[in-house]
Scaffold this motif. Sequence first.
Motif, PDB file in Angstrom:
ATOM      1  N   THR A  74       5.353   4.332   9.478  1.00 43.05           N
ATOM      2  CA  THR A  74       6.594   3.847  10.084  1.00 43.05           C
ATOM      3  C   THR A  74       6.304   2.771  11.124  1.00 43.05           C
ATOM      4  N   THR A  75       5.276   2.990  11.936  1.00 43.68           N
ATOM      5  CA  THR A  75       4.900   2.014  12.960  1.00 43.68           C
ATOM      6  C   THR A  75       4.452   0.703  12.330  1.00 43.68           C
ATOM      7  N   ILE A  76       3.727   0.793  11.227  1.00 46.50           N
ATOM      8  CA  ILE A  76       3.265  -0.410  10.533  1.00 46.50           C
ATOM      9  C   ILE A  76       4.448  -1.242  10.048  1.00 46.50           C
ATOM     10  N   VAL A  77       5.431  -0.595   9.438  1.00 48.04           N
ATOM     11  CA  VAL A  77       6.614  -1.316   8.960  1.00 48.04           C
ATOM     12  C   VAL A  77       7.390  -1.909  10.139  1.00 48.04           C
ATOM     13  N   LEU A  78       7.510  -1.141  11.219  1.00 53.09           N
ATOM     14  CA  LEU A  78       8.183  -1.640  12.422  1.00 53.09           C
ATOM     15  C   LEU A  78       7.512  -2.902  12.951  1.00 53.09           C
ATOM     16  N   CYS A 127       9.785   3.289   5.495  1.00 50.32           N
ATOM     17  CA  CYS A 127      10.566   2.054   5.594  1.00 50.32           C
ATOM     18  C   CYS A 127      11.981   2.337   6.081  1.00 50.32           C
ATOM     19  N   GLY A 128      12.586   3.417   5.591  1.00 52.02           N
ATOM     20  CA  GLY A 128      13.935   3.765   6.022  1.00 52.02           C
ATOM     21  C   GLY A 128      14.008   4.042   7.518  1.00 52.02           C
ATOM     22  N   ASP A 129      13.067   4.832   8.035  1.00 50.65           N
ATOM     23  CA  ASP A 129      13.053   5.124   9.472  1.00 50.65           C
ATOM     24  C   ASP A 129      12.838   3.854  10.287  1.00 50.65           C
ATOM     25  N   ALA A 130      11.941   2.987   9.823  1.00 47.08           N
ATOM     26  CA  ALA A 130      11.674   1.744  10.544  1.00 47.08           C
ATOM     27  C   ALA A 130      12.886   0.816  10.515  1.00 47.08           C
ATOM     28  N   PHE A 131      13.532   0.697   9.371  1.00 49.87           N
ATOM     29  CA  PHE A 131      14.687  -0.196   9.272  1.00 49.87           C
ATOM     30  C   PHE A 131      15.852   0.283  10.132  1.00 49.87           C
ATOM     31  N   ARG A 132      16.025   1.578  10.262  1.00 52.43           N
ATOM     32  CA  ARG A 132      17.091   2.077  11.138  1.00 52.43           C
ATOM     33  C   ARG A 132      16.855   1.616  12.580  1.00 52.43           C
ATOM     34  N   ILE A 133      15.615   1.723  13.033  1.00 46.36           N
ATOM     35  CA  ILE A 133      15.288   1.280  14.388  1.00 46.36           C
ATOM     36  C   ILE A 133      15.469  -0.228  14.512  1.00 46.36           C
ATOM     37  N   GLY A 137      -0.710  -3.295   3.903  1.00 45.47           N
ATOM     38  CA  GLY A 137      -0.021  -3.027   2.637  1.00 45.47           C
ATOM     39  C   GLY A 137      -0.784  -2.054   1.764  1.00 45.47           C
ATOM     40  N   LEU A 138      -2.113  -2.188   1.745  1.00 52.89           N
ATOM     41  CA  LEU A 138      -2.933  -1.255   0.969  1.00 52.89           C
ATOM     42  C   LEU A 138      -2.833   0.161   1.532  1.00 52.89           C
ATOM     43  N   TYR A 139      -2.760   0.264   2.855  1.00 55.56           N
ATOM     44  CA  TYR A 139      -2.630   1.599   3.440  1.00 55.56           C
ATOM     45  C   TYR A 139      -1.324   2.264   3.007  1.00 55.56           C
ATOM     46  N   LEU A 140      -0.230   1.513   3.046  1.00 64.93           N
ATOM     47  CA  LEU A 140       1.051   2.090   2.631  1.00 64.93           C
ATOM     48  C   LEU A 140       1.004   2.549   1.176  1.00 64.93           C
TER      49      LEU A 140
END
Length: 433
Positions: free
Chosen positions: A34-38, A137-143, A121-124
């Motif tokens: 989540t932090t990575i996407v944020l 991604c959903g949690d990050a996009f909400r923030i 990206g490879l980690y995800l």
Amino acid sequence: MTDARTTRLVRARRYLSAWIGFSAGGRFSQALATTIVLFAFGEPTVQVLVGPAGTWAVLVTLVVLAGLSLLGQRYRIEWHGVLPLSLIAFVAYCGVSVLWSEYSWVALRGFAETLGFVGLGLYLALGRDLVQVIRACGDAFRILLVAALGLEVLAGLVLDVPFPAFGIRADIAYGGPIQGIGGTRNVMGFIAATALVTFVVEYLTRSVTHWRAIASTALAVIALMLVQSPITGLAMIALAVAALAIWSLRHARPASRPVVNAVLATTVLAIGVVLVVGRARFLPEIGAAGGTSTRLALWSQIRVFIEQHPVQGWGWVGAWPTEPVVPYVTFVDPSGVRFTSGLDVVVDAWLQVGLAGMLLLVGAALLAFARSWVTATTYPGVAYVWPAAVLVLLGVTSVAESTLLHGAGLMLFVTVLVVSARRRSWRRRLLHA
């Protein structure tokens, strides 16, 4: 003295082993994802808040944590035959292009940043399964959406003052366009569109509650309405067509799917030809005529430099550098502001890594889309629709913004590429043969 040093080494190994074990845990891995996407999608805002050095520190920290997490999960990660050769070839060619660039230090820095986002990206893709990636991604996009709309309300309604550092013009009181955390309306539109797809798939996979899905979707729709981006509008039209096609193929008989795919491909090609031929009448209708004229003028300038190094390019940089290096310092818009990208993924890639690198990138993208499309239309799990839908949005947006070549766009592309290869890699079939 030797015994003391040995004791310190043993303790350090124990601490490192304990940390690796902790980082491989499910809760930490999901929080890290989540932090990575944020960070990836909020990078423009992070750049403003902590500067380039701070942004690099965050990127390096996340890459190290991701590496430790993958190290802890090494026995349960199946990566043999999953890493696409097309991705490896493109990244390797970008690295080699540093050798002949006329701005070696800038190119090396750009390639290091590219490796960082490729690693994330490879980690995800490897450290999380597809449903977990969608949840992260959903949690990050909400923030991100709450922060973006909050900043716009603060600037446009509460203070009535623009925030130039964030690219926010405080136009929300007039219905937009808004820039949010993206810096431009096109980037913010891409964030909102990707968030909408993610929220819908989250709901269909029953990963979130009913009310959370409704609230999240409402946030994404509000953001999409306020960005007023013609590019995002075209991307949403393409997404709607793709969603209808995927739904039809998922409910069609297996024997008839090749015919349906052929009809769809022919229809899309015909629509594309009509739009190209009638662009003079079509673009003004959606408010994109001005942006198109700017892009055409920029591409004509870029073409001059492409002709100087048509095959190998000028050297990879990813996001265009702010330093006064040729050729990027010469690309200035009519208002005197330097362009930050080639405003088209193909033209931008051709300038940086030449015809050879551009063909590698296009080949990797087409292969990823073919794999994700087949998986989305044949596998029963609804989650497999997400990679194909994201690639549609990423592809259409990258035609006008070079989104795929750096930052969140590159990270998302690598994630989808590897996720798609997990189901369709021919090398995995050789291993199991």
